[in-house]
Design a protein around this motif. Structure first.
Motif, PDB file in Angstrom:
ATOM      1  N   SER A 274       0.827  -1.214   0.000  1.00  0.00           N
ATOM      2  CA  SER A 274       0.000   0.000   0.000  1.00  0.00           C
ATOM      3  C   SER A 274       0.857   1.258   0.000  1.00  0.00           C
ATOM      4  CB  SER A 274      -0.896   0.012   1.248  1.00  0.00           C
ATOM      5  OG  SER A 274      -0.098   0.140   2.392  1.00  0.00           O
TER       6      SER A 274
ATOM      7  N   ALA B 178       0.484   3.480   1.948  1.00  0.00           N
ATOM      8  CA  ALA B 178       0.689   3.797   3.360  1.00  0.00           C
ATOM      9  C   ALA B 178       2.115   3.515   3.806  1.00  0.00           C
ATOM     10  CB  ALA B 178      -0.289   2.983   4.201  1.00  0.00           C
TER      11      ALA B 178
ATOM     12  N   GLY C 235      -4.855  -1.150  13.180  1.00  0.00           N
ATOM     13  CA  GLY C 235      -5.363  -0.767  11.857  1.00  0.00           C
ATOM     14  C   GLY C 235      -4.342  -1.160  10.807  1.00  0.00           C
ATOM     15  N   ALA C 236      -3.917  -2.416  10.828  1.00  0.00           N
ATOM     16  CA  ALA C 236      -2.740  -2.853  10.058  1.00  0.00           C
ATOM     17  C   ALA C 236      -3.029  -3.238   8.613  1.00  0.00           C
ATOM     18  CB  ALA C 236      -2.107  -4.050  10.767  1.00  0.00           C
ATOM     19  N   ALA C 237      -4.276  -3.590   8.311  1.00  0.00           N
ATOM     20  CA  ALA C 237      -4.590  -4.151   6.988  1.00  0.00           C
ATOM     21  C   ALA C 237      -4.570  -3.059   5.901  1.00  0.00           C
ATOM     22  CB  ALA C 237      -5.978  -4.793   7.034  1.00  0.00           C
ATOM     23  N   PRO C 238      -4.147  -3.389   4.679  1.00  0.00           N
ATOM     24  CA  PRO C 238      -3.730  -4.725   4.214  1.00  0.00           C
ATOM     25  C   PRO C 238      -2.316  -5.135   4.611  1.00  0.00           C
ATOM     26  CG  PRO C 238      -3.594  -3.137   2.418  1.00  0.00           C
ATOM     27  CD  PRO C 238      -4.191  -2.398   3.587  1.00  0.00           C
ATOM     28  N   GLY C 239      -1.519  -4.200   5.193  1.00  0.00           N
ATOM     29  CA  GLY C 239      -0.253  -4.672   5.732  1.00  0.00           C
ATOM     30  C   GLY C 239       0.984  -3.897   5.320  1.00  0.00           C
ATOM     31  N   GLY C 240       0.821  -2.705   4.738  1.00  0.00           N
ATOM     32  CA  GLY C 240       1.982  -1.921   4.306  1.00  0.00           C
ATOM     33  C   GLY C 240       2.947  -1.639   5.451  1.00  0.00           C
ATOM     34  N   TRP C 241       2.414  -1.175   6.591  1.00  0.00           N
ATOM     35  CA  TRP C 241       3.290  -0.845   7.720  1.00  0.00           C
ATOM     36  C   TRP C 241       3.880  -2.132   8.306  1.00  0.00           C
ATOM     37  CZ3 TRP C 241       1.722   3.798  11.324  1.00  0.00           C
ATOM     38  CH2 TRP C 241       1.433   4.911  10.527  1.00  0.00           C
TER      39      TRP C 241
ATOM     40  N   ASP D  62      -6.452  -5.789  13.304  1.00  0.00           N
ATOM     41  CA  ASP D  62      -7.394  -5.212  12.334  1.00  0.00           C
ATOM     42  C   ASP D  62      -8.525  -6.211  12.111  1.00  0.00           C
ATOM     43  OD1 ASP D  62      -8.627  -3.963   9.971  1.00  0.00           O
ATOM     44  OD2 ASP D  62      -6.751  -2.852   9.781  1.00  0.00           O
TER      45      ASP D  62
ATOM     46  N   SER E 177     -11.377  -5.535  16.820  1.00  0.00           N
ATOM     47  CA  SER E 177     -11.280  -4.076  16.871  1.00  0.00           C
ATOM     48  C   SER E 177     -10.151  -3.685  17.819  1.00  0.00           C
ATOM     49  CB  SER E 177     -12.592  -3.481  17.371  1.00  0.00           C
ATOM     50  OG  SER E 177     -12.372  -2.124  17.707  1.00  0.00           O
ATOM     51  N   ALA E 178      -9.389  -2.666  17.430  1.00  0.00           N
ATOM     52  CA  ALA E 178      -8.289  -2.186  18.276  1.00  0.00           C
ATOM     53  C   ALA E 178      -8.825  -1.670  19.611  1.00  0.00           C
ATOM     54  CB  ALA E 178      -7.532  -1.081  17.549  1.00  0.00           C
ATOM     55  N   PHE E 179     -10.100  -1.258  19.632  1.00  0.00           N
ATOM     56  CA  PHE E 179     -10.663  -0.737  20.883  1.00  0.00           C
ATOM     57  C   PHE E 179     -10.881  -1.850  21.906  1.00  0.00           C
ATOM     58  CE2 PHE E 179     -11.745   2.552  17.769  1.00  0.00           C
ATOM     59  CZ  PHE E 179     -11.270   3.676  18.433  1.00  0.00           C
TER      60      PHE E 179
ATOM     61  N   ASP F 258      -2.536   3.286  12.322  1.00  0.00           N
ATOM     62  CA  ASP F 258      -2.950   3.949  11.075  1.00  0.00           C
ATOM     63  C   ASP F 258      -4.443   3.683  10.862  1.00  0.00           C
ATOM     64  OD1 ASP F 258      -2.698   5.342   8.670  1.00  0.00           O
ATOM     65  OD2 ASP F 258      -2.013   3.597   7.540  1.00  0.00           O
ATOM     66  N   MET F 259      -5.167   3.634  11.982  1.00  0.00           N
ATOM     67  CA  MET F 259      -6.595   3.291  11.916  1.00  0.00           C
ATOM     68  C   MET F 259      -7.407   4.384  11.240  1.00  0.00           C
ATOM     69  SD  MET F 259      -7.211   1.856  15.705  1.00  0.00           S
ATOM     70  CE  MET F 259      -8.905   2.366  15.798  1.00  0.00           C
ATOM     71  N   ALA F 260      -8.242   3.962  10.309  1.00  0.00           N
ATOM     72  CA  ALA F 260      -9.149   4.911   9.686  1.00  0.00           C
ATOM     73  C   ALA F 260     -10.349   5.046  10.632  1.00  0.00           C
ATOM     74  CB  ALA F 260      -9.574   4.397   8.319  1.00  0.00           C
TER      75      ALA F 260
HETATM   76  C1  LIG Z   1      -5.513   3.250   6.109  1.00  0.00           C
HETATM   77  S1  LIG Z   1      -5.879   1.593   6.480  1.00  0.00           S
HETATM   78  C2  LIG Z   1      -4.375   1.060   7.179  1.00  0.00           C
HETATM   79  C3  LIG Z   1      -3.312   0.799   6.171  1.00  0.00           C
HETATM   80  C4  LIG Z   1      -2.129   0.077   6.752  1.00  0.00           C
HETATM   81  N1  LIG Z   1      -1.373   0.895   7.670  1.00  0.00           N
HETATM   82  C5  LIG Z   1      -1.202  -0.396   5.658  1.00  0.00           C
HETATM   83  O1  LIG Z   1      -0.070   0.071   5.625  1.00  0.00           O
HETATM   84  O2  LIG Z   1      -1.590  -1.247   4.869  1.00  0.00           O
HETATM   85  C6  LIG Z   1      -6.942   1.755   7.846  1.00  0.00           C
HETATM   86  C7  LIG Z   1      -7.295   0.478   8.548  1.00  0.00           C
HETATM   87  O3  LIG Z   1      -7.926   0.786   9.774  1.00  0.00           O
HETATM   88  C8  LIG Z   1      -8.733  -0.309  10.093  1.00  0.00           C
HETATM   89  N2  LIG Z   1      -9.621   0.011  11.214  1.00  0.00           N
HETATM   90  C9  LIG Z   1     -10.595   0.927  11.279  1.00  0.00           C
HETATM   91  N3  LIG Z   1     -11.192   0.852  12.497  1.00  0.00           N
HETATM   92  C10 LIG Z   1     -10.553  -0.117  13.191  1.00  0.00           C
HETATM   93  C11 LIG Z   1     -10.689  -0.658  14.485  1.00  0.00           C
HETATM   94  N4  LIG Z   1     -11.626  -0.214  15.355  1.00  0.00           N
HETATM   95  N5  LIG Z   1      -9.864  -1.653  14.869  1.00  0.00           N
HETATM   96  C12 LIG Z   1      -8.901  -2.113  14.032  1.00  0.00           C
HETATM   97  N6  LIG Z   1      -8.734  -1.641  12.793  1.00  0.00           N
HETATM   98  C13 LIG Z   1      -9.538  -0.659  12.373  1.00  0.00           C
HETATM   99  C14 LIG Z   1      -9.436  -0.603   8.786  1.00  0.00           C
HETATM  100  O4  LIG Z   1      -9.960  -1.927   8.774  1.00  0.00           O
HETATM  101  C15 LIG Z   1      -8.284  -0.408   7.776  1.00  0.00           C
HETATM  102  O5  LIG Z   1      -7.694  -1.628   7.443  1.00  0.00           O
END
Ligand SMILES: C[S@@+](CC[C@H](N)C(=O)[O-])C[C@H]1O[C@@H](n2cnc3c(N)ncnc32)[C@H](O)[C@@H]1O
Length: 305
Positions: A144, A146, A171-177, A192, A212-214, A228-230
């Motif tokens: 990504s 990101a 908020g790791a998906a898809p996994g760039g970081w 994620d 969920s991260a929460f 990097d959670m959206a």
């Molecule tokens: C911008 S993307 C992250 C990109 C990631 N850093 C990368 O490098 O691929 C935002 C991510 O935040 C995740 N997200 C949003 N709310 C979340 C939550 N409550 N818990 C965990 N992940 C969450 C979404 O599922 C999404 O995959």
């Protein structure tokens, strides 16, 4: 005289500006309609007055605007002319060493109609890239865009995650970081609700926590917390503050999304939550070159620097 995208102020800001790419003390402004040799001479005089001794990193940039971009060749040519007029042994070519070498960053800004020269000690510079434009090739195997935000954030930090360190990536998906952290030898707990790329999900140093991260609580304190959670900025800030308060991580790198027009009131609250409620210290908040409607926060916990 300054034109589009450049801002001049009589005073140095008390806090490092969040949205400025770079900041320099202006040493001189000159009409650009003069012979390059003459212009270079004027610039070199100002540089020698302002920094009579010590290492210099010399760079040129144009304003990040269509008119500015058209001046790129002119800026390169002027940079070369100025370079040949400065003592070779004062010019530091390895920009990445500028901070530890105590060098002065000297920037030529070639704008439509005017050329400015300015300087800032590298240790105080917002960025070591010309005009703060941290160009980076997209890493070939990164899933990504990101990933470039993370790389840019790490370049600007005094140290980075290394072999064997535990990183939590919220908020790791898809996994760039996660991919960039694994490439540095770290162990990553990727949190994620969405899917990670299969090669990362199956990687032996990656654990995908599908929630969920929460709702996530770490089993052991991490060296680094990445986020990097959206999600809504104040709720994310509160989550990061909880990690700080509970001592769940030592270093923090977080990207905070700011889709709203009026970003400053939210930013002030984010800063307050992280420092006052979370106890995070040495906080930096910057909109990096690769950030869009978002800012990148870095911080550490007390006694860790
Ligand atoms: C911008 S993307 C992250 C990109 C990631 N850093 C990368 O490098 O691929 C935002 C991510 O935040 C995740 N997200 C949003 N709310 C979340 C939550 N409550 N818990 C965990 N992940 C969450 C979404 O599922 C999404 O995959």
């Amino acid at each position: 005289m300054l034109g589009e995208v450049l801002v001049e102020s009589d005073q140095r800001p008390t806090e490092p500006p969040v949205f400025a790419r770079t900041g320099i003390r202006v040493l001189g402004s000159f009409e650009s309609r003069q012979a390059p040799e003459k212009l270079a001479e004027l610039i070199v005089d100002r540089v020698k007055q302002a920094a009579p001794t010590g290492s210099l990193v010399l760079q040129a940039f144009t304003p990040d605007s269509p008119a500015g971009n058209r001046l790129a060749d002119e800026a390169d040519a002027l940079l070369e002319t100025v370079r040949t007029r400065l003592p070779k042994d004062r010019l530091l070519e390895e920009t990445w060493r500028a901070r530890e070498a105590g060098a002065m960053l000297v920037e030529l800004c070639v704008a439509p109609g005017a050329v400015m020269v300015g300087s800032v000690p590298a240790r105080e510079a917002l960025s070591l890239s010309p005009g703060g434009r941290q160009r980076m090739r997209r890493p070939g195997d990164a899933p990504s865009r990101a990933a470039m935000k993370l790389e840019e954030a790490l370049i600007n930090m005094p140290f980075e995650p290394g072999r064997g360190e535990v990183c939590v990536d919220l908020g790791a998906a898809p996994g760039g970081w996660t991919q960039r952290l694994v490439a540095r030898g770290a162990r990553v707990i990727a949190v994620d609700t969405a899917k990670l790329l299969p090669e990362l999900a199956e990687h032996q140093r990656v654990e995908h926590v599908h929630m969920s991260a929460f709702d996530y609580t770490p089993e052991e304190p991490a060296d680094w917390l990445f986020c990097d959670m959206a999600w809504r900025p104040l709720e994310v800030a509160q989550l990061l503050a909880k990690w700080g308060r509970r001592g769940w991580a030592t270093h923090l790198v977080a990207n905070i999304k700011l889709p709203m027009k009026d970003k400053n009131p939210i930013l002030l609250r984010v800063r307050h939550i992280l420092t006052e409620d979370g106890g995070w210290q040495s906080l930096t908040i910057r909109q990096l070159y690769h950030d869009r409607d978002e800012v990148t926060v870095t911080a550490h916990r007390a006694g860790t620097l």
